[in-house]
Each structure stands twice: as structure tokens, then as C-alpha cells.
Motif scaffolding. Structure first.
Motif, mmCIF file in Angstrom:
data_model
loop_
_atom_site.group_PDB
_atom_site.id
_atom_site.type_symbol
_atom_site.label_atom_id
_atom_site.label_comp_id
_atom_site.label_asym_id
_atom_site.label_seq_id
_atom_site.Cartn_x
_atom_site.Cartn_y
_atom_site.Cartn_z
ATOM 1 N N LEU A 246 52.265 35.788 51.009
ATOM 2 C CA LEU A 246 52.947 35.037 49.891
ATOM 3 C C LEU A 246 53.918 35.593 49.224
ATOM 4 O O LEU A 246 53.849 36.939 49.101
ATOM 5 N N PRO A 247 54.994 34.869 48.715
ATOM 6 C CA PRO A 247 55.897 35.572 47.609
ATOM 7 C C PRO A 247 55.243 35.970 46.463
ATOM 8 O O PRO A 247 54.164 35.449 46.117
ATOM 9 N N ALA B 23 51.664 34.796 44.566
ATOM 10 C CA ALA B 23 50.560 35.530 44.826
ATOM 11 C C ALA B 23 50.000 35.829 43.283
ATOM 12 O O ALA B 23 48.823 35.946 43.337
ATOM 13 N N ALA B 24 50.939 36.034 42.569
ATOM 14 C CA ALA B 24 50.463 36.311 41.253
ATOM 15 C C ALA B 24 49.542 35.017 40.706
ATOM 16 O O ALA B 24 48.544 35.176 39.929
ATOM 17 N N THR B 25 50.203 33.799 40.863
ATOM 18 C CA THR B 25 49.544 32.676 40.586
ATOM 19 C C THR B 25 48.349 32.537 41.089
ATOM 20 O O THR B 25 47.087 32.208 40.285
ATOM 21 N N VAL B 26 47.947 32.808 42.325
ATOM 22 C CA VAL B 26 46.813 32.696 43.172
ATOM 23 C C VAL B 26 45.811 33.816 42.134
ATOM 24 O O VAL B 26 44.551 33.250 42.257
ATOM 25 N N ARG B 27 46.124 34.751 42.055
ATOM 26 C CA ARG B 27 45.310 35.709 41.415
ATOM 27 C C ARG B 27 44.834 35.497 40.247
ATOM 28 O O ARG B 27 43.581 35.209 39.797
ATOM 29 N N SER B 28 45.723 34.778 39.262
ATOM 30 C CA SER B 28 45.156 34.282 38.221
ATOM 31 C C SER B 28 44.481 33.182 38.180
ATOM 32 O O SER B 28 43.022 33.234 37.667
ATOM 33 N N HIS B 29 44.388 32.279 39.246
ATOM 34 C CA HIS B 29 43.356 30.855 39.369
ATOM 35 C C HIS B 29 42.154 31.543 39.852
ATOM 36 O O HIS B 29 41.281 31.072 39.538
ATOM 37 N N VAL B 30 42.073 32.518 40.519
ATOM 38 C CA VAL B 30 41.074 33.289 41.209
ATOM 39 C C VAL B 30 40.141 33.752 40.097
ATOM 40 O O VAL B 30 38.950 33.619 40.014
ATOM 41 N N GLY B 31 40.937 34.153 39.192
ATOM 42 C CA GLY B 31 40.089 34.946 37.852
ATOM 43 C C GLY B 31 40.523 36.467 37.727
ATOM 44 O O GLY B 31 39.734 37.083 37.109
ATOM 45 N N LEU B 32 41.348 36.858 38.570
ATOM 46 C CA LEU B 32 41.679 38.456 38.505
ATOM 47 C C LEU B 32 42.441 38.722 37.200
ATOM 48 O O LEU B 32 43.346 37.767 36.785
#
Length: 452
Positions: free
Chosen positions: A234-235, A239-248
Motif C-alpha cells: 500500500l502507499p 498504510a498509516a490509515t490501516v495501522r490506525s484503524h487496526v489500533g496500532l
């Protein structure tokens, strides 16, 4: 009006209270009777002694520039009922809380706040930490990522089993199965996935049309799982958005530079579960034209530490978090006392709000809602058989349905009373579940009325 800025309204004070019990108890203490030696100064401090159940009165002091609070009562709530009561007294009765010389005990507390700010504690409030061994931090991050990957893989299998058995059969196991799956995601150190699984459990049997809503939420959760498992392709913003939604967590060094502006505080509200209270504060930059959301958290039964006066504007730094389409920011240094803004931010039509949300989904497919200012809308309560509240455009544009979760709030009837059938300006969250009104301005009025 004082030289320190503005004396807030009672509504702005009550919006800072951590819960309904504190609002009720604080309102009872908002009279001069229990208070003595009360005063304020032009730098923003408010103080007083309040009679309590013990032999000594409680010492209460507030720094309205923060705001910050201290009270010698045993309550763990922030602000406590004494701080809420003292602020209400300060708002309503200038003679009871006059401008006065600062007592020594108040000065000590104010000096302590200044020293802590000077040592860096006045910076961003939600995640900064001391310097750690970078190699040890890298190893911990890799171990956590591996656990999250295992959890996401397991969740994919459970979603496949759910669809294989049929959405209509999801009611049979009861909520326990969803809670057990959420607990597995907590064990995998993926709290964002756990929260979404609990939302699935709450959707089952939630009223007419729940199978379709459950299918939609399952699709979004599946998309998030697949995005995490393929995050290396991912760009980086996505990728940062995905990490945030996962909870990291987002490391401080990954954040973008701070933005100083006059940030208008539009809304503040709390949501809670068995373990955590989450506070959301919406801000608008009067000069930059930027939207921002400050998130803060408190353990179960305790209010989050950040509280801002709704309806006023603060001169402060906000540090945006990385991620495509993300509006979250960390609150940093505040440079002056809050002041009254010149009316609401610029707004638009209902159609423009929906289009803006659609564009935001291109950057963040999991975005539940985005901020929106609606001008010239009329609140319409449920009519016979039509099922729900709406915000109708006064010029005949699209009528927005009000989100189901917002229909139980008394704020909608307050909004209807403010309107009286005439157009109003409304701020809220526009998303796939509908529009959630959070603040309103009657026609020609500069002061916001909180609806939360």
C-alpha cells in the motif's frame, strides 16, 4: 467580559463535566452559599473554598487557559463537581467571584503547572513518550505486528464461516460468540479489530434491515483485514490509515509539523464501554480552514483529561497524525485564553456535505463520518409512518436523514426549539449512517448551542 478573554456560558461549563451526575451535582454547587474566599485574576485563574462533609473546606482552583483543575476533594473525576460548581458561579455571578489578588496556595499550583509545561508536558497530550532504545522498539513493533497478522488471519476465517452459514443465522449463537471473537482480537493486540467485531455483535437483531447492515459491516471489516495483510504493497498514507484503524499507536516522530491557528471548539462528546471512555473534540482552524479532531481517553469510570470550552476559540498548536484523509491531531501548546469567535465556520448545502463524505471515502474507506457545516437547514421530526428525523434544506436541496443513534438524544428537540421552523446553521458528522447534529446557530446568532 474580563481582560482574560470571556467568561464562559453555563452551557460551555456543563459541557466540560465528565458525566450527568457531575453536571447535576455541579449545578447545585453553582450558587454562592457553600463558597468562600472565591476570586479570579486576569491571567485566567479561578479559585474558591467549598464547604464539604469534613471539617475543612475543599480548596478548588481552575486554570481556564487549559483548562486545568485541582481540588482537595477525594473525587477522581476531572473536573470534579466542585470545579464545575465554581465555574458556574464564576459565569453567573461576578460579585461572588471578583477579580482579586491570587492566594499563595493558588499561586503555588499555577507555578507548578508552568514548570511542568516548561519541561515539555505542555506538548501533544496523546502519545508522546521519553526516548527509548530504537532497536528494542523495533523488535517490539515486529512482535506486535506478527500478533496482529495472526489475529487478522483468524478473523478472516471466522467471517468466512459466518457467510457460509448465512447472515440470517447470525442471531442463533447470541452475543457471547462475538465477545469471544473480540477478546481474541484483544489478545492479538488489535483493539481496532476488536471494536469492529463488537459493532457486528451489536448490529445483529438491531431492528428492521439488520442483515443488510451486518453484511455491510462485515465487508468493511474484511477489507480492513485484507489491507493489513497486504499493507506492504500500500502507499504509505493509506498504510498509516490501516495501522490506525487496526489500533496500532502512532509514534510521535511520525507526525507532521504542528499547525498554529485560532481553533474554534465546535463540539465535545464522550462515548464509553466497559473499559474505556473516549472523548472526541471537533475543531476548526479559523485561518487555515482545516478541520481537526482531538481524541482523549479515560479508564472506565474516569473522565478523559482534555476538556475544551465548546463555542470558544483557542490559540494553540495542533499536530496532525499521518494517514490518508485522517483528521486526528494532538493538542499542543496553548498561547492565550479562549475568546469568542465571530460566528460559525463557513458551511454549505446538504448535497455538498454528502459529496464531501464521498470524496473522503476515497482516502479512507473505513471512515464512519466526516465533519460538516450545514447552512439554512430545517429540522423535521418524524412524521406519521416515515420513520425518522431529517434535516431539510431550506432551498429544496437534499434532505439528510439523522443517524439512528442520534434520534434518542434530547438535543434533537433542542434543535427543533432553536429553529422554530426557521432555517438554522448546524455542525455535525455526516456519514453512511446519516447525519449526527452536534451544535447549532440560530439564524443571525454568533453563539453556538451544544446539542450533545
Amino acid at each position: 467580559m474580563t481582560q482574560q478573554g470571556v467568561r464562559w456560558t453555563a452551557e460551555q461549563v456543563l459541557a466540560l463535566a465528565p458525566d450527568d451526575a457531575s453536571r447535576t451535582a455541579g449545578s447545585r454547587l453553582g450558587a454562592a452559599g457553600p463558597w468562600s474566599q472565591s476570586g479570579c485574576d486576569r491571567s485566567g485563574a479561578v479559585w474558591g473554598l467549598c464547604e464539604g462533609s469534613g471539617g475543612k473546606p475543599y480548596r478548588t482552583v481552575i486554570d481556564t487557559n487549559g483548562p486545568g483543575y485541582q481540588c482537595t476533594c477525594p473525587s477522581r473525576k476531572l473536573p470534579c463537581k466542585h470545579a464545575v460548581g465554581l465555574l458556574l458561579l464564576w459565569v453567573e455571578d461576578e460579585r461572588a467571584v471578583p477579580v482579586a489578588a491570587v492566594p499563595e496556595w493558588v499561586e503555588r499550583w499555577l507555578d507548578g503547572r508552568g514548570e511542568r509545561a516548561g519541561h515539555g508536558e505542555g506538548g501533544p497530550t496523546d502519545g508522546d513518550s521519553t526516548v527509548v532504545d530504537p532497536e528494542a522498539a523495533r523488535r517490539r513493533a515486529e512482535k506486535r505486528a506478527a500478533r496482529v497478522t495472526a489475529g487478522a488471519t483468524e478473523l478472516e476465517q471466522r467471517l468466512a464461516d459466518l457467510l457460509r452459514g448465512g447472515i440470517a443465522a447470525a442471531e442463533r449463537p447470541g452475543y457471547g460468540l462475538w465477545e469471544e471473537t473480540a477478546a481474541r482480537m484483544v489478545d492479538a493486540q488489535a483493539p481496532g479489530l476488536a471494536a469492529r467485531v463488537r459493532e457486528l455483535g451489536a448490529t445483529v437483531g438491531s431492528g428492521p434491515g439488520w442483515p443488510m447492515r451486518l453484511l455491510e459491516e462485515c465487508a468493511l471489516l474484511h477489507l480492513l483485514d485484507r489491507a493489513w495483510l497486504g499493507r506492504d504493497a500500500l502507499p504509505e498514507p493509506l498504510a498509516a490509515t490501516v495501522r490506525s484503524h487496526v489500533g496500532l499507536p502512532t509514534p510521535p516522530r511520525a507526525r507532521t509539523p504542528a499547525v498554529r491557528d485560532s481553533w474554534q471548539v465546535l463540539a465535545q462528546y464522550d462515548t464509553a464501554d466497559a473499559k474505556l471512555t473516549t472523548r472526541r473534540i471537533w475543531l476548526y482552524g479559523r485561518e487555515s480552514g482545516r478541520w481537526a479532531m482531538v481524541l482523549d481517553f479515560g479508564a472506565a469510570g474516569r473522565a478523559p483529561g482534555i476538556a475544551l470550552p465548546v463555542g470558544l476559540a483557542i490559540d494553540a498548536d495542533l499536530t496532525p497524525y499521518p494517514g490518508a484523509g485522517r483528521l486526528r491531531a494532538a493538542l499542543g501548546e496553548r498561547y492565550a485564553a479562549p475568546v469568542a469567535p465571530d460566528g460559525p465556520p463557513p458551511g454549505g448545502t446538504t448535497t455538498e456535505a454528502v459529496e464531501r463524505y464521498g470524496r473522503a471515502l476515497q482516502d479512507d474507506p473505513w471512515l464512519d463520518a466526516c465533519p460538516a457545516m450545514l447552512t439554512e437547514v430545517i429540522p423535521v421530526p418524524p412524521q406519521d409512518g416515515d420513520g425518522g428525523w431529517q434535516l431539510a434544506d431550506a432551498k429544496g436541496d437534499l434532505a439528510l436523514p439523522v443517524a439512528r443513534a442520534a434520534t434518542a438524544r434530547a438535543g434533537l428537540w433542542k434543535l427543533l426549539a432553536l429553529s422554530g421552523g426557521a432555517p438554522v446553521t448546524v455542525f455535525g458528522e455526516c456519514g453512511h449512517r446519516g447525519f449526527t447534529p452536534l451544535a447549532a446557530w440560530p439564524e443571525g446568532d454568533r453563539e453556538a448551542v451544544a446539542l450533545t
